[in-house]
Write an enzyme that holds these catalytic residues in place. Sequence first.
Site, mmCIF file in Angstrom:
data_model
loop_
_atom_site.group_PDB
_atom_site.id
_atom_site.type_symbol
_atom_site.label_atom_id
_atom_site.label_comp_id
_atom_site.label_asym_id
_atom_site.label_seq_id
_atom_site.Cartn_x
_atom_site.Cartn_y
_atom_site.Cartn_z
ATOM 1 N N HIS A 1 6.368 -4.424 -1.124
ATOM 2 C CA HIS A 1 5.709 -5.696 -0.784
ATOM 3 C C HIS A 1 5.533 -6.558 -2.033
ATOM 4 C CE1 HIS A 1 5.013 -4.833 3.360
ATOM 5 N NE2 HIS A 1 4.169 -3.833 3.151
ATOM 6 N N ASP B 1 7.104 -6.266 6.053
ATOM 7 C CA ASP B 1 7.190 -5.066 6.883
ATOM 8 C C ASP B 1 8.289 -5.210 7.913
ATOM 9 O OD1 ASP B 1 5.119 -3.216 6.018
ATOM 10 O OD2 ASP B 1 3.685 -4.757 6.631
ATOM 11 N N HIS C 1 6.924 1.957 -0.618
ATOM 12 C CA HIS C 1 6.774 0.920 0.416
ATOM 13 C C HIS C 1 5.832 -0.184 -0.060
ATOM 14 C CE1 HIS C 1 6.091 -0.535 4.670
ATOM 15 N NE2 HIS C 1 4.941 -0.903 4.110
ATOM 16 N N GLU C 2 4.657 0.217 -0.537
ATOM 17 C CA GLU C 2 3.669 -0.801 -0.934
ATOM 18 C C GLU C 2 4.174 -1.601 -2.141
ATOM 19 O OE1 GLU C 2 1.499 -1.494 1.088
ATOM 20 O OE2 GLU C 2 1.214 0.335 2.261
HETATM 21 ZN ZN LIG Z 1 3.763 -2.526 4.616
#
Ligand SMILES: [Zn+2]
Length: 191
Positions: free
Chosen positions: A118, A124, A114-115
């Site tokens: 980014h 998000d 997830h990170e």
């Molecule tokens: Zn996030």
Amino acid sequence: MTSRITRLAVASVATAVATLGVTVANPGPASAAMTICYNTSQAPSYASIANQAASIWNNATTNLTLSANCGSNLRIYQITGGGSYAIRTSLGNGRVYIDTQQAQQYSPLRIMTHEIGHILGLPDNYNGSCAILMSGGSAGTSCTNPYPSSAEASRVSNLFAGTRSATERATDSTGSQVFRDSWPAVPATVG
Ligand SMILES: [Zn+2]
């Protein structure tokens, strides 16, 4: 599922080969996949998790290759408390912070992918769906899915479809953004 495992295995071999040839950071021809070098020297507990996350992104996308310890487009840190987050300084460049306490509550691999998402350009999307990687902690502690959806993956492929290397992009602050609170410091109650 079998094919996914096979692809992961192939990617692991590719990663190992790339790691052996340490001078991969040099930008290749425009047609080559762009290499994003990630560095886990500040996150020793999560180096193998980062490698797994890199393989997932490499398998799911075109136009980019995450490669270990060939440089520092992406620095990964482990911290204690405060929640995991990402700071994208430009597309393909930035820093990821993994909260060790949070990684005991949530899947550390899902947090990592997830990170990194980014850093690869995704925002998000806290819709609570475990099928969506960028829903982050909103999907609850029981969600361990570390894979981007096909829409998320194709979005990243499209973002990297240009001809600039990650290192060239590092001087361009376009897309710079801080992504905090992706993962709440305490487990979320998902209704
Ligand atoms: Zn996030």
